[in-house]
Design an enzyme around this catalytic site. Structure first.
Site, short mmCIF file in Angstrom:
data_model
loop_
_atom_site.label_atom_id
_atom_site.label_comp_id
_atom_site.label_asym_id
_atom_site.label_seq_id
_atom_site.Cartn_x
_atom_site.Cartn_y
_atom_site.Cartn_z
CE LYS B 76 50.58 31.43 71.47
NZ LYS B 76 52.00 31.63 71.88
CB SER B 151 53.74 28.52 70.30
OG SER B 151 53.75 29.62 71.17
CB SER B 175 56.16 31.65 71.32
OG SER B 175 56.47 30.29 71.43
#
Lengths: 102, 485
Positions: B76, B151, B175
């Site tokens: 990420k 996210s 997330s």
């Protein structure tokens, strides 16, 4: 009681965080902040008498280490990320706007 | 055939046997990502040194004792890497390259993993759809008109599409688990302190944890093995011993006492999701576990407490983005104050500004006691609810999200509606507990996620229960056909 903010207060809060909201966006930000405050309205109704606050869930407190300097020797790499660097230093604009003195 | 339809252990075995080299595998991985990039948009940047790294590992020889040796993975883009940009999907860090690797990256690099790219997210991890990314919106491989969640939407979508076998995400209020649920993969948020946060761009420091997203439960346990443990760079990382999470993963659930909170099957939860979770409960009972209805009466206050506390922490953490030392700097400023304000006002997106403002407000004189301190007290009563249930239960089960993936562009503009997405995941972060989402059904062609919540540092029980469920169901075997293509 629901707390409400007006546009002036919204801009004041933004200013505390070194933000400025454009005039055309101000009604929307004010409305959304009021939506959030409405959601939080119930917060006083939760019975927390005698309850201690929890700010962290870590099992560790006051982690100590020897006070030994560790020189990364990465000045150039760090400066590479600076928006403006001169002679090994970070350049910033004038701190005091001299034009305001005139 | 796609290599990553197999589990990590068998791909590793093929690398060890020389059936495929790391270079070939990495090349295939990058080709697949590139060929699907227009549809899925999972990546913000690709690693142009990945093939070199794979070649070097092939030359040195695949390490037979290290499952990540030569294995392509994705990270990420709020986890810093010194060989690639880290943007947090923000204009503020559009051209930022860290001078160091995050601890998790360092560990994976050392293990021989090949990072192929950095995945998309909502700006600074604030959002539930990746639509708040300053650069692109990632699509859900199950239906390209829907969001992958967020996210960690890029990390979830790339695993779901079979592009990489494993990725890393971060979870502050759901997330990792919510996108795992939306895309039909396994996503774990470890116990707070289990994994070092060093090098994770901070959002809510008392909530943030890095964790793995994978195709199956055992792969997830392998990844946690690789990244867990104390780190002197993160004072909140725990010194608790890290077990081998794969060792007793097949222990089964016989005698396991599972709690099902009635609030988790309450109002607002899609009926098909409720049915899937009830069926999962029956599966566990058939396998010899007990499932009792319990109550977490204060979890309904979780969203309120979370948005005050996490936004307050964010407002403090994001003060560092001031246009001076690194990152974006606004043009045409007349003095230092102007530099700060113009940089922050044009560098941050609206969602980030909203949260900074809510946090700043909550911490300001006159609001502190009513909002910040009261939210911290609510955090205590939510924590107490969990502790009470864990006195006579080993695990909590429920849905991960109230709905399946929603359509791109349909997320409410009313932030309070938007935040209800996270109702079922947030309490776990408030209490610092480990939680995992795994596939438990489908509704109208979109995956349903089941959430398993454990005692602090008891990820092992979560993995055992997840593995047992997976062995007795076929949901994880279903693969998306790229939106029916």
């Amino acid at each position: 009681m629901t707390e409400k903010v007006n546009e002036e207060k919204t801009q004041h809060i933004a200013g505390l965080a070194k933000l400025s909201i454009d005039k055309e966006d101000l009604p929307k930000f004010t409305e959304q902040l009021n939506d959030m405050l409405e959601m939080l309205d119930e917060i006083d109704t939760v019975d927390t008498d005698g309850v201690e606050p929890t700010y962290t869930v870590t099992d560790r407190i006051n982690v100590m280490r020897e006070d030994v300097a560790d020189n990364w020797g990465q000045r150039d790499a760090l400066l590479h990320n600076a928006p403006e660097a001169v002679d090994g230093l970070i350049r910033v604009p004038t701190i005091i706007d001299e034009s305001e003195d005139k | 055939m796609n290599y990553f339809d197999n589990d990590l252990e068998s791909v590793h075995q093929q690398l060890v046997n020389g059936d495929i080299t790391s270079e070939e595998l990495t090349k295939q991985t990058i080709d697949k990502i590139n060929s699907e990039a227009d549809d899925i948009q999972a990546y913000l940047s690709m690693n142009d040194q990945a093939i070199e790294k794979a070649k070097a590992i092939d030359a040195a020889g695949i390490d037979p004792d290290n499952i990540f040796s030569g294995m392509p993975i994705a990270i990420k883009d709020n986890i810093v890497t010194k060989n690639m940009k880290t943007t947090a999907a923000s204009k503020m860090l559009e051209n930022f390259t860290s001078v160091y690797d995050a601890t998790v990256v360092e560990k994976l690099e050392k293990a021989g993993a090949v990072i192929v790219g950095k995945t998309n997210l909502d700006e600074f991890a604030m959002g539930s759809s990746t639509e708040k990314s300053a650069f692109k919106t990632t699509r859900n491989p199950w239906n390209l008109d829907t969001v992958p969640g967020g996210s960690s939407g890029g990390s979830a979508a790339t695993v779901s599409a079979g592009e990489v076998p494993v990725s890393l995400g971060s979870d502050t209020g759901g997330s990792i688990r919510q996108p795992a649920s939306f895309t039909g993969v396994v996503g774990l948020k470890p116990t707070y302190g289990r994994v070092s946060r060093w090098g994770l761009i901070a959002f809510g420091s008392s909530f943030d944890q890095i964790g793995p997203l994978t195709n199956n439960v055992k792969d997830n346990a392998h990844m946690l093995n690789a990244i867990a443990g104390h780190d002197e760079h993160d004072a909140t990382s725990s010194k608790k011993e890290v077990p081998d999470f794969t060792e007793h993963i097949d222990a089964g659930v016989k005698g396991l006492r599972i709690a099902l909170p009635k609030e988790y099957l309450g109002e607002g939860v899609d009926p098909e999701i409720k049915t899937a979770i009830k069926q999962a409960a029956e599966t566990y009972q058939k396998l010899g576990a007990t499932v009792d209805e319990v109550s977490l009466p204060n979890s309904k206050y979780g969203v309120m407490a979370y948005y005050v506390l996490a936004s307050s922490e964010a407002s403090s953490n994001l003060e560092r983005f001031d246009g001076v030392r690194y990152g974006y700097r606004a043009d045409g400023v007349k003095n230092l104050e102007d530099l700060y304000v113009k940089t922050r006002s044009t560098g941050f997106g609206n969602e980030v500004k909203r949260r900074i403002m809510l946090g700043t407000f909550s911490l300001s004189a006159g609001s502190f006691d009513r909002y910040f301190k009261q939210a911290a007290k609510i955090r205590t009563i939510i924590l107490n609810d969990f502790q009470k249930v864990f006195k006579d239960h080993d695990l909590i089960m429920g849905p991960t999200t109230p709905t399946t993936a929603f359509k791109v562009g349909t997320e409410s503009t009313d932030p309070t509606e938007m935040y209800t997405n996270d109702t079922l995941t947030i309490p776990v972060n408030l209490a610092g507990l480990p939680g995992m989402s795994l596939p438990a059904g489908f509704s109208k062609g979109l995956p349903i996620g089941m959430q398993l919540i454990g005692r602090p540092f008891d990820e092992s029980t979560i993995y055992q229960a997840g593995y047992a469920f997976e062995q007795n169901t076929d949901f994880h075997k279903e693969k998306p056909q790229l939106g029916g293509k």
